[in-house]
Write a protein that holds these residues in place. Structure first.
Motif, PDB file in Angstrom:
ATOM      1  N   ARG A   3      -6.107  43.078 -38.141  1.00  0.00           N
ATOM      2  CA  ARG A   3      -6.170  42.993 -39.656  1.00  0.00           C
ATOM      3  C   ARG A   3      -5.040  42.228 -39.966  1.00  0.00           C
ATOM      4  NH1 ARG A   3      -7.587  49.583 -40.709  1.00  0.00           N
ATOM      5  NH2 ARG A   3      -9.848  49.232 -40.404  1.00  0.00           N
ATOM      6  N   GLY A   4      -4.125  41.841 -39.200  1.00  0.00           N
ATOM      7  CA  GLY A   4      -2.917  41.354 -39.552  1.00  0.00           C
ATOM      8  C   GLY A   4      -2.951  39.903 -40.319  1.00  0.00           C
TER       9      GLY A   4
ATOM     10  N   LEU B 253     -10.480  46.041 -44.441  1.00  0.00           N
ATOM     11  CA  LEU B 253     -10.383  47.199 -44.252  1.00  0.00           C
ATOM     12  C   LEU B 253     -11.575  47.996 -44.334  1.00  0.00           C
ATOM     13  CD1 LEU B 253      -7.229  47.665 -46.851  1.00  0.00           C
ATOM     14  CD2 LEU B 253      -7.106  47.729 -44.071  1.00  0.00           C
ATOM     15  N   GLU B 254     -12.663  47.635 -45.052  1.00  0.00           N
ATOM     16  CA  GLU B 254     -13.976  48.427 -45.253  1.00  0.00           C
ATOM     17  C   GLU B 254     -14.869  48.371 -44.297  1.00  0.00           C
ATOM     18  OE1 GLU B 254     -15.295  47.562 -49.146  1.00  0.00           O
ATOM     19  OE2 GLU B 254     -13.616  48.559 -50.124  1.00  0.00           O
TER      20      GLU B 254
ATOM     21  N   ILE C  83     -12.843  41.631 -35.884  1.00  0.00           N
ATOM     22  CA  ILE C  83     -13.427  42.606 -37.035  1.00  0.00           C
ATOM     23  C   ILE C  83     -14.541  41.519 -37.841  1.00  0.00           C
ATOM     24  CG2 ILE C  83     -13.008  43.727 -39.236  1.00  0.00           C
ATOM     25  CD1 ILE C  83     -10.433  44.724 -37.986  1.00  0.00           C
ATOM     26  N   THR C  84     -14.069  40.506 -38.123  1.00  0.00           N
ATOM     27  CA  THR C  84     -15.212  39.593 -39.007  1.00  0.00           C
ATOM     28  C   THR C  84     -16.279  39.008 -38.018  1.00  0.00           C
ATOM     29  OG1 THR C  84     -13.614  37.722 -38.257  1.00  0.00           O
ATOM     30  CG2 THR C  84     -12.892  39.272 -40.387  1.00  0.00           C
ATOM     31  N   ALA C  85     -16.305  39.158 -36.875  1.00  0.00           N
ATOM     32  CA  ALA C  85     -17.268  38.504 -36.299  1.00  0.00           C
ATOM     33  C   ALA C  85     -18.501  39.156 -36.040  1.00  0.00           C
ATOM     34  CB  ALA C  85     -16.768  37.825 -34.795  1.00  0.00           C
ATOM     35  N   GLN C  86     -19.640  38.554 -35.870  1.00  0.00           N
ATOM     36  CA  GLN C  86     -20.824  39.612 -35.593  1.00  0.00           C
ATOM     37  C   GLN C  86     -20.812  40.355 -34.027  1.00  0.00           C
ATOM     38  OE1 GLN C  86     -23.519  40.050 -37.520  1.00  0.00           O
ATOM     39  NE2 GLN C  86     -22.472  38.987 -38.899  1.00  0.00           N
TER      40      GLN C  86
ATOM     41  N   LEU D  98      -8.621  36.167 -54.403  1.00  0.00           N
ATOM     42  CA  LEU D  98      -9.592  36.033 -53.308  1.00  0.00           C
ATOM     43  C   LEU D  98      -9.175  36.935 -51.995  1.00  0.00           C
ATOM     44  CD1 LEU D  98     -10.652  32.421 -53.920  1.00  0.00           C
ATOM     45  CD2 LEU D  98     -12.125  34.451 -54.409  1.00  0.00           C
ATOM     46  N   LEU D  99      -7.898  36.513 -51.631  1.00  0.00           N
ATOM     47  CA  LEU D  99      -7.266  37.094 -50.367  1.00  0.00           C
ATOM     48  C   LEU D  99      -7.351  38.658 -50.259  1.00  0.00           C
ATOM     49  CD1 LEU D  99      -4.497  34.492 -49.560  1.00  0.00           C
ATOM     50  CD2 LEU D  99      -6.819  34.700 -48.503  1.00  0.00           C
ATOM     51  N   LEU D 100      -6.934  39.110 -51.610  1.00  0.00           N
ATOM     52  CA  LEU D 100      -6.991  40.555 -51.810  1.00  0.00           C
ATOM     53  C   LEU D 100      -8.360  41.056 -51.375  1.00  0.00           C
ATOM     54  CD1 LEU D 100      -5.928  43.258 -52.570  1.00  0.00           C
ATOM     55  CD2 LEU D 100      -6.325  42.548 -55.076  1.00  0.00           C
ATOM     56  N   GLN D 101      -9.377  40.523 -51.807  1.00  0.00           N
ATOM     57  CA  GLN D 101     -10.886  40.906 -51.786  1.00  0.00           C
ATOM     58  C   GLN D 101     -11.188  40.707 -50.316  1.00  0.00           C
ATOM     59  OE1 GLN D 101     -12.393  42.749 -53.718  1.00  0.00           O
ATOM     60  NE2 GLN D 101     -14.481  42.755 -53.027  1.00  0.00           N
TER      61      GLN D 101
END
Length: 875
Positions: free
Chosen positions: A743-744, A516-517, A681-684, A507-510
């Motif tokens: 991304r850390g 990254l994408e 990166i993960t926020a709108q 799950l963490l790899l995905q």
């Protein structure tokens, strides 16, 4: 008292209380006498021998109380125990294969646990290094119309809270910053904090010299005073007393009024604390830039009581200042909770994961003990026949286990410390106090206790089974079906726990792949960045600021290899951003509390071009967009979708609620740019408004330089100093590094959990290999006879594969159920990945099945290669 003696005193608690009262002091004195007589002072052998003596004696006392027996003289007791210790050690050395595997198994399990525990202990469990840290709380604001969580405070709100809140003993506001120190040498950047007043007082760390900042120091035109850290005073002032010394900061002279304690480090990295000197007339209740911190009143005052009182304060401020405080509330929580943030949950998940690794190591150790016990049946039967009691036999077996536990614990401690250093290097920014991780007494006790507990608890079952009457009555070692069933049950548990960790790692790899994408919306490669902050003198007027940045832009663009130069207030992922209100002049003025909120960014003309940000409609800024010409603005796509219902707002006029000195004139929207990630990166992406630097005059900016080759920092610094030699480059980095830092966390949690899962799988494979190898070795004669009467090698191989796969299949089933039940706890660490993604579960189960088949195939094929003729000749 030495650390070794303190450790022995802890182990003394293993004895029954009556025995401790009668003989505890004598035992400790005997050990002290022995340590004094040993002139060589070998720390590790002394620790092992003494610990072995105490634990073995405690076990014997628990099984067979000896209070009525006359204790042997101290010298004889130590001599006898040393003799038994040497015999046990010799027995382990005579079986190097078993000993090495057992020690390695324990070292891996204990090492992983020690590494994570060292970080959890330092970051979470250790109290903050302040006076009564449980009384410290943070205060932040919440906005009813905002989707964001707790945010910064305004200075007037903090001052009102300090005056009104009876549950709070003291309150202060602060913000991180850096200042330019000038003097005999060139300019130096020093990390600092701007505070309202009394930050050291709130934290219970009074200055060791002079005094703390007070409210009277924080006036816009007051005397320039500063508090410095002890280390800073020693390295930069070099005087007998720092109080009264003068410093040149930001082009102004400051007088030192106090020196903070040597280890005072709040906010993290600050070496200087100076007043904000903020004029609340120009930056008042709508200007939010401070973090609030407070100390609860001593006694029974709780965080909940403080929250209730601040809710009442927020209501009063809403009535008194409806324009700025409508929809605004205050949020109170413990300081340590705020500092940890999401880190606490992530570290606790890692601690639970390494706990599973330790359980797998323990199950493997129990399997090894079961295998070893089957070869010692004759020895146990002989000892029993000679009169040894069952308790005595269990004690003899547990002696070996305790010695293995001590050895595995020390190896695990060393491995854990080395692993912890790697984890610290890998850890993302923002983990508090992680640089303090190291060896201490708590970590030593934890490592040895975990190792001993694991070794002893999981050896009790095999030892008890081996010494039962059924074994003692037989001098012939035979395959024990109960032992095989026990080992199969242990392997089932190992496979289940391994699958649980593999699913988490998947799950963490995905999640990491998704991070990254993510389309950042800009091009980070070959772009360098640095921050420039201008002092008040000689840049007190916006015109002077604008001229400086225009000249710097020209100087940087003239450097060979530089293809474009831009700048912005609020570089992506820098943590710097400004919020403001925005109104459309062609629409009715919104009601109080319903104002539109947007991010404000001040940019140089080529900022969008330098980062490769696309212009969707209209135009970008150009050199004509300066003071005296038409005030303009550019907005992003999220602004259009949120505030304009998707219709292009070109040529519409807006009024933004913030400025840096020039009048806040209406601005015409001249362009729309594509969305790009700025805060996370993960926020709108949030609505954003960009205005030209030449029309705003922001005194600090992050400059971005795109180059054809490697960054020449010397050339960049020289270019800036040609404009002003007293302005240094701060926060030198690259945009790529900023992206990597963002991304850390995803990379950190994935790599650690994947590493723990790999250890778990390796231990499980060793266990599976051992079970099937054991079955083959115990049934060699049977296999030879079956093959002599016509059984084929493939049939024999298949039989052992099936026997080995039974616990694997059961473990896979249990592991899948456990993963479904527990994966939701990973939700806070996941991004665009469901905790119940079936593809990840199937991939983990398939991968584990393939590896277990490989581990089973080697001993199973060896069973099919048994030579009947050779076996019968040996018989």
């Amino acid at each position: 008292m030495s650390p070794t003696s303190r450790w022995f005193e802890v182990l003394l608690r293993a004895f029954p209380a009556p025995f401790r009262r009668e003989y505890g002091r004598d035992l400790l004195h005997a050990l002290d006498d022995w340590l004094e007589d040993d002139g060589r002072r070998r720390w590790v052998p002394d620790l092992l021998t003494g610990s072995y003596f105490l634990l073995r004696s405690a076990l014997q006392e628990r099984l067979n109380p000896s209070l009525r027996q006359r204790p042997a003289p101290r010298g004889q007791t130590m001599e006898r125990l040393l003799h038994e210790f040497r015999l046990t050690l010799r027995g382990l050395l005579q079986r190097p294969g078993f000993t090495a595997v057992a020690l390695l198994t324990l070292a891996l399990g204990v090492g992983a646990n020690t590494a994570i525990f060292s970080i959890v202990n330092t970051v979470i469990l250790k109290p903050l290094p302040y006076s009564d840290p449980e009384q410290l709380v943070t205060i932040r604001r919440l906005e009813a119309q905002s989707e964001r969580g707790p945010m910064a405070m305004s200075q007037p709100d903090i001052e009102d809270i300090e005056r009104s809140a009876g549950t709070l003993q003291s309150v202060a506001g602060y913000q991180r910053t850096s200042v330019t120190l000038t003097g005999d040498g060139g300019p130096e950047i020093v990390q600092a904090a701007e505070v309202t007043h009394g930050l050291l007082t709130v934290l219970g760390q009074p200055p060791i010299e002079g005094r703390d900042l007070v409210a009277a120091d924080n006036t816009p035109n007051g005397e320039r005073v500063v508090v410095v850290g002890k280390t800073f005073a020693e390295t930069h002032l070099g005087q007998r007393t720092a109080v009264g010394a003068k410093l040149q900061l930001q082009g102004e002279t400051f007088r030192v009024i106090g020196v903070a304690p040597e280890n005072f480090d709040f906010p993290q990295g600050a070496k200087i604390w100076l007043p904000i000197f903020n004029d609340t007339e120009g930056c008042g209740r709508g200007c939010h830039f401070l973090q609030g911190i407070a100390r609860l009143q001593p006694g029974e005052v709780s965080v909940a009581a403080a929250q209730q009182e601040l809710d009442a304060v927020a209501r009063r401020l809403k009535e008194a200042y409806p324009e700025d405080n409508t929809g605004k509330t205050f949020f109170v929580e413990g300081l340590q909770t705020t500092l940890l943030g999401d880190t606490q949950r992530g570290l606790l998940i890692l601690l639970a994961s390494v706990g599973l690794v330790l359980l797998i190591a323990a199950a493997n150790l129990a399997s090894l003990q079961l295998a070893r016990s089957s070869t010692r049946s004759n020895e146990i039967a002989v000892r029993s026949a000679l009169g040894a009691s069952r308790a005595r036999l269990c004690g003899l077996l547990l002696q070996e286990t305790m010695l293995l536990g001590l050895g595995g614990g020390l190896l695990g401690l060393l491995l854990g410390l080395a692993t912890a250093r790697g984890i610290v290097a890998l850890a993302p920014e923002g983990v508090p106090r992680i640089d303090e991780v190291g060896l201490d007494s708590t970590l030593l006790v934890y490592a040895l206790a975990a190792s001993l507990a694991t070794a002893i608890v999981f050896a009790i079952g095999p030892s008890w089974r081996l010494t039962r009457p059924a074994h003692q009555g037989s001098l012939r070692s035979t395959a024990d079906a109960g032992s095989v069933r026990t080992r199969n049950a242990l392997l089932t548990a190992e496979v289940a726990l391994s699958l649980l960790l593999l699913v988490g790692a998947g799950l963490l790899l995905q999640t990491y792949r998704q991070v990254l994408e993510v389309d950042l919306g800009f091009e980070a490669d070959n772009v360098s960045s640095f921050l420039v902050a201008l002092p008040e003198e000689p840049y007190a007027e916006p015109e002077q600021v604008a001229v400086f940045f225009e000249r710097v832009e020209q100087e940087l663009a003239s450097i060979p290899g530089v293809t474009s130069v831009g700048g912005v207030l609020g570089l992506p992922f820098s943590g710097n951003s400004m919020g403001t209100s925005v109104e459309f002049l062609d629409e009715p003025e919104p009601e109080q509390g319903q104002e539109r909120s947007t991010r404000l960014r001040v940019a140089l003309p080529e900022y969008f071009e330098t980062l490769g940000i696309r212009t969707l409609e209209g135009r970008n800024f150009d050199s004509a967009d300066r003071q005296g010409n038409l005030p303009v603005a550019v907005v992003n796509q999220a602004f259009v979708e949120r505030f304009c219902d998707g219709e292009l707002p070109l040529d519409r006029q807006i009024q933004i609620g913030f400025g840096f000195g020039w009048d806040k004139e209406p601005r015409t929207i001249v362009g729309v740019v594509s969305d790009f990630k700025t805060e996370s990166i993960t926020a709108q992406t949030r609505p954003e408004v960009f205005v030209p630097q030449a029309q705003m005059g922001a005194p600090w900016m992050s400059l971005v330089v795109r180059s054809a080759g490697d960054t020449d920092w010397a050339a960049l610094s020289t270019a800036v100093q040609r404009v002003d030699p007293m302005v240094p480059l701060r926060a030198k980095s690259s945009v790529t590094e900023a992206v990597d830092r963002e991304r850390g966390p995803a990379r950190f949690y994935f790599l650690l959990l994947a590493g723990f899962a790999a250890i778990a799988v390796a231990l499980s494979l060793v266990g599976l290999y051992g079970v099937v190898s054991y079955l083959v070795s115990r049934r060699t004669r049977e296999i030879a006879i079956r093959m002599a009467v016509g059984a084929r090698a493939t049939e024999v191989t298949r039989q052992f594969l099936v026997q080995g796969l039974r616990p694997v299949a059961a473990g896979l089933g249990l592991g899948l159920v456990a993963a479904v039940a527990t994966s939701r706890f990973l939700s806070s660490l996941l991004f665009e990945v469901s905790p119940y993604d079936p593809s990840i579960y199937l991939a983990a189960a398939g991968g584990l099945t393939a590896t277990t088949l490989f581990a089973l195939l080697l001993p199973a094929r060896r069973a099919g290669r048994v030579s009947p003729a050779r076996m019968l000749q040996e018989e």
